[in-house]
Design an enzyme around this catalytic site. Structure first.
Site, PDB file in Angstrom:
ATOM      1  CB  CYS A  33      -0.898   0.017   1.231  1.00 25.47           C
ATOM      2  SG  CYS A  33       0.071   0.050   2.734  1.00 25.47           S
ATOM      3  CB  CYS A  70      -4.047   2.301   7.226  1.00 23.24           C
ATOM      4  SG  CYS A  70      -3.225   0.867   7.919  1.00 23.24           S
ATOM      5  CB  CYS A 106      -1.215  -2.695   9.146  1.00 27.56           C
ATOM      6  SG  CYS A 106      -2.454  -2.645   7.841  1.00 27.56           S
TER       7      CYS A 106
HETATM    8 FE1  FES Z   1      -3.707   4.026   2.379  1.00 25.08          FE
HETATM    9 FE2  FES Z   1      -2.679   2.374   4.179  1.00 25.08          FE
HETATM   10  S1  FES Z   1      -3.299   1.955   2.197  1.00 25.08           S
HETATM   11  S2  FES Z   1      -3.205   4.408   4.389  1.00 25.08           S
HETATM   12 FE1  FES Z   2      -1.006  -0.714   4.426  1.00 29.06          FE
HETATM   13 FE2  FES Z   2      -2.163  -0.578   6.741  1.00 29.06          FE
HETATM   14  S1  FES Z   2      -3.103  -0.628   4.832  1.00 29.06           S
HETATM   15  S2  FES Z   2      -0.076  -0.490   6.351  1.00 29.06           S
END
Ligand code: FES
Ligand code: FES
Length: 141
Positions: A41, A68, A111
């Site tokens: 991401c 996120c 994450c």
């Molecule tokens: Fe956008 Fe993590 S994917 S904040």
């Molecule tokens: Fe990518 Fe959380 S969505 S770090």
């Protein structure tokens, strides 16, 4: 209100009151800095540790996360976890522990992986700056 429920309350708590946000001087000898990104991401996390060279213990820790809510919560929880740990203990933390504590759903597992990668990266940066510390750890080899 279903979207509010999609984050577990522990995530919201860390998100709203993140612990140990900030920076330390990355050129200081006793500070290790880890900077990692999530390929999935593009979110980025910086973890910094201050180490007591006498006992290899993490005496302070700071983070900055551009990402996120789950990434912020994972790093905030990680900082609580590692404070007071030895480098060896902190290096053994697995993202699954973090994910479990925060009840992260499968799509948010990466994450918590950022937090595991971040602390490992900070530890290896510290060892790079302090090669002697590593030598002692390995029993003088
Ligand atoms: Fe956008 Fe993590 S994917 S904040
Ligand atoms: Fe990518 Fe959380 S969505 S770090």
């Amino acid at each position: 209100q279903s979207s509010r429920r999609s984050y577990h309350e522990k995530v919201l708590d860390h998100y709203n009151n993140p612990r140990n946000v900030g920076s330390m001087g990355k050129n200081e000898q006793d500070v290790g800095t880890g900077l990692v990104g999530a390929p999935a991401c593009g979110d980025v996390m910086k973890i910094q540790i201050k180490v007591d060279p006498h006992n290899d213990t993490i005496t302070d820790v700071k983070f900055k996360t551009f990402g996120c809510g789950s990434a912020i919560a994972s790093s905030s929880y990680l900082t609580e976890l590692v404070k007071g740990m030895t480098l060896e203990q902190a290096g053994r933390i697995r993202n699954t522990e973090i994910a479990k504590e925060l009840c992260l759903p499968p799509v948010k597992l990466h994450c918590s992986m950022l937090a595991e990668d971040g602390i490992k990266s900070a530890i290896s940066n510290y060892y790079k700056k302090n090669p002697k510390a590593k030598a002692t750890d390995l029993g003088g080899t």
